[in-house]
Enzyme design. Sequence first.
Site, PDB file in Angstrom:
ATOM      1  N   ASP A 151      39.249  33.696  41.147  1.00 14.88           N
ATOM      2  CA  ASP A 151      38.609  32.929  42.228  1.00 14.88           C
ATOM      3  C   ASP A 151      38.989  31.352  42.467  1.00 14.88           C
ATOM      4  O   ASP A 151      38.418  30.693  41.554  1.00 14.88           O
ATOM      5  CB  ASP A 151      37.164  32.947  42.644  1.00 14.88           C
ATOM      6  N   LYS A 214      37.688  33.248  50.574  1.00 19.34           N
ATOM      7  CA  LYS A 214      36.506  33.347  50.372  1.00 19.34           C
ATOM      8  C   LYS A 214      35.665  32.099  50.909  1.00 19.34           C
ATOM      9  O   LYS A 214      36.462  30.879  50.876  1.00 19.34           O
ATOM     10  CB  LYS A 214      36.209  33.219  48.707  1.00 19.34           C
ATOM     11  N   LYS A 250      35.434  37.291  51.638  1.00 18.41           N
ATOM     12  CA  LYS A 250      34.188  37.191  50.635  1.00 18.41           C
ATOM     13  C   LYS A 250      33.273  35.994  51.058  1.00 18.41           C
ATOM     14  O   LYS A 250      33.592  35.036  50.897  1.00 18.41           O
ATOM     15  CB  LYS A 250      34.582  37.022  49.180  1.00 18.41           C
TER      16      LYS A 250
END
Length: 314
Positions: A151, A214, A250
């Site tokens: 991430d 995300k 996300k």
Amino acid sequence: MPDLSTFADTAASPAELRGFLHGLPAVDQVGAEERAARLATRSIKTSAKAYAIDLAISMVDLTTLEGADTPGKVRALCAKAAHPDPADASVPKVAAVCVYSDLVGEAVRALDGTGIGVASVATAFPSGRAPLDAKLADTRRAIDDGATEIDMVIDRGAFLAGDHQKVFDEIVAVKAECGDVHLKVILETGELVTYDNVRRASWLAMLAGADFIKTSTGKVSPAATLPVTLVMLEAVRDFRARTGRQVGVKPAGGIRTTKDAIKYLVLVNETAGPDWLTPEWFRLGASSLLNDLLMQRRKLTTGVYGGPDYFTLD
């Protein structure tokens, strides 16, 4: 019109990249907020709710990102990820456990044989302010220790200053370091100010090779919101239509209740479509959400709440 399918490979020029991003259609702020609010009012019947709860559990990236994290806390979180409710084996396991890079090895050992992913927040999380070689070293360490997902957080300062090329090049470099390991690119939408910037950052990340986009680190307010996620879902839908490549989404931060989670599932279905309604393409970044999902699931199956103290605290 640039060939978007080879945009990253051809190392688009700063002028070409900026021209493309600023040529994207503007976001209708009122329209996006009204549509997100309208979809949030959809009622879900009991049978559909039971399915939605299990689907949401399977999409959770169970997360601990605190300075006080310990190996013991990570092991406990991994045990919960694999068996969310030890008294009910029918509860699905979560998608992944997300930890700092120095705790990846601990999570990998604890999750061995479960099939649950290990995500690491590399690249100078949560600020994204570090030299590229440091970001790549952090990424490399996490992967060497067994991370299956990275991430990555973008440099919002560079993005907001108009240096889109720097952000683009860093994502390309981190993706190259990742190889087959999935790369989720964190936009930190709470700092991007406008929906137009969220759309541009989404496209920039996807053009540079992101496997997921995300919303947030969870360290900045506001974190995930329905309108922001709507804009990102529109972006991945339109990106697939243009390039044939599917990218996941996300939302993370501030998603705490079953009602919240179901609102996001409705949003996914009605905006991007059912192809995104799997853990492969949609995740929920959360720490406290799982307990509420378990409480609501127990209520549906037994008629009584287990209570917040019945399940382990995260």
